[in-house]
Design an enzyme around this catalytic site. Structure first.
Site, mmCIF file in Angstrom:
data_model
loop_
_atom_site.group_PDB
_atom_site.id
_atom_site.type_symbol
_atom_site.label_atom_id
_atom_site.label_comp_id
_atom_site.label_asym_id
_atom_site.label_seq_id
_atom_site.Cartn_x
_atom_site.Cartn_y
_atom_site.Cartn_z
ATOM 1 N N ASP A 109 0.668 -1.067 -0.274
ATOM 2 C CA ASP A 109 -0.318 0.011 -0.332
ATOM 3 C C ASP A 109 0.619 1.578 -0.158
ATOM 4 O O ASP A 109 1.866 1.561 -0.787
ATOM 5 C CB ASP A 109 -0.530 -0.169 1.868
ATOM 6 C CG ASP A 109 -2.228 0.603 0.788
ATOM 7 O OD1 ASP A 109 -1.729 2.005 0.848
ATOM 8 O OD2 ASP A 109 -3.577 0.054 0.960
ATOM 9 N N HIS B 83 -3.837 6.493 3.726
ATOM 10 C CA HIS B 83 -4.280 4.640 3.312
ATOM 11 C C HIS B 83 -4.076 3.382 4.286
ATOM 12 O O HIS B 83 -4.219 2.621 4.063
ATOM 13 C CB HIS B 83 -3.847 4.759 1.850
ATOM 14 C CG HIS B 83 -5.447 3.586 1.416
ATOM 15 N ND1 HIS B 83 -4.972 2.301 0.999
ATOM 16 C CD2 HIS B 83 -6.888 3.594 0.611
ATOM 17 C CE1 HIS B 83 -6.319 1.382 0.581
ATOM 18 N NE2 HIS B 83 -7.106 2.251 0.257
ATOM 19 N N SER C 70 -11.734 -1.604 0.488
ATOM 20 C CA SER C 70 -9.933 -1.278 0.908
ATOM 21 C C SER C 70 -9.774 -2.149 2.489
ATOM 22 O O SER C 70 -9.355 -2.873 2.747
ATOM 23 C CB SER C 70 -8.901 0.810 0.909
ATOM 24 O OG SER C 70 -9.012 -0.020 -0.339
#
Length: 587
Positions: free
Chosen positions: A145, A188, A383
């Site tokens: 990520d 994120h 996600s």
């Protein structure tokens, strides 16, 4: 890696040629010729590298996992390589994690969110496993990520001991010390890791905030401070993980991003890397994407039939009342272009509370979803759902270390709870909810095997000898249904998978009571994970001609805009930025 099968002659030139994925046009200095970023694939890494150097190009990435290199090539060099029969070019597409589409206006339910909320743990009954000592201990989860934050709740387990095994920056090709400075300037990656393995108990509920609070972590950074990356960086990250799989005993890989498909699943270089990871024994969990609710919106790599593809549901801000739970309207839906049912299941993905530093770009763009102390952030998306299921996979592997990736997928799907109306009818199509809501406790205690990826041979798929199709078809009126298979009792055989009765406008109405019941996988004894061999050619045209001989013509047509002929070549027209897991309003 790419040996053509006699049944796939029409793909032979593509398979033996060169492939490219394009991201950026590099600005040339005065007097220099501009170069573009490509992926060059050959019979092996050495031949791909040699081809680029012989053409005068610059090698930027070594991608042994797919027998390729990343390269910067001028137009002339591209033409030289395209003239070869031993390599294939792909434009180096860009990929992004969740990004901001527009400034969201907080709804009444957005404000006042309880930051001690652990519903993503309790909705799947993971807290029951924690009480029994099943916390992911000894299982290594890799998260590819945007990097790692300086968070004790992520870096240390419930005993306070360091559980970060390694960090790798796929952008710079650099392995980092576990004590390296935090490198997640986007946020994120931190949010995703926190959902999977946050070791902090909630002050409100007393339950751990992470699904697998004692799992070990390997963090791979492939997305920058803006949530952007490239195919080459992502593939290099997966390549590094595969090369270090045994050193860190990596069992699970979380991929919380998805890009629009631009080829069949087997012809996408990123998918090829993911397939290699699955073949090596790594359980790969991928997000379905945030581009729903329309059908055929599943992205790469979630469109791979092998991996565990996860959609999103929401508790509608009432975690103690399942009657008003709903599927998230943004959650991407199936089928895939090849006819596979996706997602495989759904998990909590609405207003999920997890760690994110307030200095990250996402938190700065959406401060209304951040707590005052700057630690926890509310975010929605598939996600987040994928991170939940990755945590569940770690719990399963602690309880039974001998499980294969296919075993993990089988038990997850068989134990999931389908969304049903009070009369027992499906609340949503299996193309929207898959087998249903993940049940961590049920998955860990399941002993079922042999129900996932039936009829698929990943080695033959990777070699190019065989490719596969699912069982979903579409009739002349645009309704989706399952093809009958001789000797099998087919769920939904007498009704449509996606007809007027299953439009989102109807199914998203919250009013009638809903319940999570038996898995949609086992209803009516139908194993809808079956597949068939992809024959000479495929025709999914309006006439839907499905004879016993399974004649599939030169191209595959599902919708007006979804046509890939034999000439698909990842050309320069495919150089636009790929939006993956876009920012969505809270649900």
């Amino acid at each position: 890696m790419f040996r053509t099968h006699t049944k796939i002659k029409r793909f032979s030139l593509m398979v033996m040629g060169i492939g490219l994925l394009s991201l950026t046009l590099f600005n040339a200095k005065p007097g220099h010729v501009a170069a573009e970023a490509f992926i060059v694939q050959g019979s092996d890494l050495v031949s791909a590298r040699a081809a680029v150097l012989s053409a005068g190009g610059k090698v930027t990435h070594e991608l042994g996992i797919i027998h390729a290199v990343g390269a910067e090539l001028t137009v002339a060099q591209q033409e030289d390589l395209r003239a070869l029969k031993s390599v294939r070019l792909y434009t180096n597409r860009s990929v992004q994690t969740a990004k901001k589409k527009k400034k969201d206006k907080p709804s009444d339910s957005d404000g006042g969110e309880a930051f001690g909320n652990t519903s993503h743990v309790t909705l799947i009954a993971a807290e029951k496993l924690h009480a029994e000592g099943i916390t992911g201990l000894g299982v290594t989860l890799a998260v590819l990520d945007s990097g790692l934050a300086d968070s004790a709740q992520i870096k240390r387990g419930t005993d306070g001991q360091l559980r970060i095994l390694s960090q790798y920056n796929a952008i710079t090709d650099e392995e980092l010390s576990v004590w390296s400075a935090p490198n997640d300037d986007y946020g994120h990656g931190t949010h995703v890791q926190s959902i999977s393995l946050n070791s902090e108990p909630s002050s409100d509920t007393g339950y751990y905030r992470g699904v697998a609070p004692n799992a070990r972590l390997v963090a791979v950074k492939a997305f920058d401070e803006n949530g952007q990356g490239s195919y080459a960086d992502v593939i290099r990250g997966i390549d590094w993980l595969l090369n270090n799989k045994d050193a860190y005993d990596i069992r699970v890989l979380n991929l919380s991003f998805s890009a629009p498909p631009q080829s069949y699943y087997w012809d996408d270089p990123l998918n090829q890397a993911v397939m290699a990871a699955w073949q090596a024994g790594i359980v790969v969990v991928a997000s379905a994407g945030n581009t729903g609710p329309d059908p055929m919106t599943i992205g790469v790599p979630g469109n791979l039939p092998y991996v565990i593809t996860v959609g999103a549901m929401s508790d509608n801000y009432t975690p103690d009342n399942p009657a008003d739970d709903k599927l998230a309207s943004f959650s991407s839906a199936g089928p895939t272009v090849e006819g596979f049912i996706k997602p495989d299941l759904v998990a909590p993905g609405g207003h999920v509370v997890a760690l994110m530093d307030d200095s990250g770009l996402i938190a700065q763009e959406h401060p209304e979803f951040h707590e005052e102390k700057g630690m926890y952030f509310v975010m929605s998306g598939t996600s987040q759902s994928a991170a939940v299921v990755s945590g569940v996979a770690a719990l399963m592997l602690q309880a039974d270390p001998g499980l294969s990736p296919d075993d993990v997928k089988c038990r997850l799907m068989a134990s999931a709870r389908g969304a049903r109306n009070e009369d027992g009818s499906p609340r949503y199509s299996i193309l929207q909810q898959g087998s249903g809501l993940v049940d961590a406790y049920g998955a860990v205690n399941s002993d079922i095997t042999g129900c996932a990826n039936r009829g698929l041979d990943i080695a033959s798929d990777l070699s190019g000898e065989e490719h596969y199709a699912g069982l979903v078809r579409r009739d002349e009126e645009g309704n989706y249904y399952l093809q009958e298979v001789e000797g099998a009792s087919m769920l939904w055989a007498d009704s449509m998978l996606w007809a007027d009765s299953m439009l989102w406008a109807d199914s998203m109405v919250v009013g009638d009571s809903m319940l999570w019941a038996d898995s949609m996988l086992w209803a009516d004894s139908m194993l809808w994970a079956d597949s068939m061999l992809w024959a000479d050619s495929m025709l999914w045209a309006d006439s839907m001609l499905w004879a016993d001989s399974m004649l599939w013509a030169d191209s595959m047509l599902w919708a007006d805009s979804m046509l890939w002929a034999d000439g698909v070549s990842w050309a320069d027209s495919m150089t636009e930025a790929v939006s993956t897991n876009v920012w969505v309003p809270q649900e």
